[in-house]
Motif scaffolding. Sequence first.
Motif, PDB file in Angstrom:
ATOM      1  N   UNK A 120       0.766  -1.331  -0.176  1.00  0.00           N
ATOM      2  CA  UNK A 120      -0.004  -0.064   0.093  1.00  0.00           C
ATOM      3  C   UNK A 120       0.848   1.286  -0.129  1.00  0.00           C
ATOM      4  N   UNK A 121       1.866   1.154   0.941  1.00  0.00           N
ATOM      5  CA  UNK A 121       2.890   2.484   0.923  1.00  0.00           C
ATOM      6  C   UNK A 121       3.562   2.452  -0.553  1.00  0.00           C
ATOM      7  N   UNK A 122       3.870   1.375  -0.958  1.00  0.00           N
ATOM      8  CA  UNK A 122       4.597   1.634  -2.422  1.00  0.00           C
ATOM      9  C   UNK A 122       3.787   2.102  -3.423  1.00  0.00           C
ATOM     10  N   UNK A 156       2.194   8.138  -6.734  1.00  0.00           N
ATOM     11  CA  UNK A 156       2.181   9.630  -6.526  1.00  0.00           C
ATOM     12  C   UNK A 156       3.352  10.426  -7.362  1.00  0.00           C
ATOM     13  N   UNK A 157       4.616   9.690  -7.071  1.00  0.00           N
ATOM     14  CA  UNK A 157       5.660  10.201  -8.030  1.00  0.00           C
ATOM     15  C   UNK A 157       5.498  10.085  -9.376  1.00  0.00           C
ATOM     16  N   UNK A 158       4.763   8.864  -9.970  1.00  0.00           N
ATOM     17  CA  UNK A 158       4.283   8.626 -11.253  1.00  0.00           C
ATOM     18  C   UNK A 158       3.437   9.789 -11.495  1.00  0.00           C
ATOM     19  N   UNK A 193      -3.065  14.787  -7.197  1.00  0.00           N
ATOM     20  CA  UNK A 193      -3.240  13.368  -6.959  1.00  0.00           C
ATOM     21  C   UNK A 193      -1.725  12.930  -6.506  1.00  0.00           C
ATOM     22  N   UNK A 194      -0.591  13.563  -7.196  1.00  0.00           N
ATOM     23  CA  UNK A 194       0.718  13.263  -6.707  1.00  0.00           C
ATOM     24  C   UNK A 194       1.393  13.713  -5.525  1.00  0.00           C
ATOM     25  N   UNK A 195       0.798  14.790  -4.918  1.00  0.00           N
ATOM     26  CA  UNK A 195       0.971  15.427  -3.662  1.00  0.00           C
ATOM     27  C   UNK A 195       0.314  14.521  -2.768  1.00  0.00           C
ATOM     28  N   UNK A 196      -1.138  14.430  -3.032  1.00  0.00           N
ATOM     29  CA  UNK A 196      -2.082  13.712  -2.078  1.00  0.00           C
ATOM     30  C   UNK A 196      -1.514  12.285  -1.935  1.00  0.00           C
ATOM     31  N   UNK A 197      -1.356  11.776  -2.900  1.00  0.00           N
ATOM     32  CA  UNK A 197      -1.016  10.235  -2.746  1.00  0.00           C
ATOM     33  C   UNK A 197       0.320  10.162  -2.084  1.00  0.00           C
TER      34      UNK A 197
END
Length: 156
Positions: A87-89, A95-97, A130-134
């Motif tokens: 889940x973390x990954x 988020x990085x993607x 999305x990136x920042x939130x994830x």
Amino acid sequence: MTSSNRGTAVDRSDIQKAALAVGAVFLLVGILGFVPGITTDYDQMSFAGHESMAMLLGVFQVSVLHNIVHLLFGVAGIVAARAARSSYLYLVGGGVIYLVLWLYGLIVDKDSDGNFVPVNNADNWLHLLLGLGMIALGVLLSRRTATTTTGRGRGL
């Protein structure tokens, strides 16, 4: 069985619940991208590329490829929700993607063949959020999961 490992919906950790929720939303978005009416100009949807004029909710430019990516990303989140580490990954890696996709959207010429996803300005802002939130969900909830499962704040 601890909440940081595999488990039922009842004993999932918060990070697993977050990955499941994010995955379910992506799955839903992928499905809705194929629903005429929810996706405007549905008849102008192409497989890929900036020529696709279909707009999810009349705002976000989509294509068949874009919708398939959402579906796959959704399934990945649901599968990742089986364990805290995955889940973390999923959350941090995803988020990085999305941040990379945001940068891609800023750089790519919207009318070029390089815009194969396709993306528009609304997509770009959504990808940034999305990136920042994830990433925030993954980092903050992993700390909480690690603290509650080990009592010492150690990593997943």
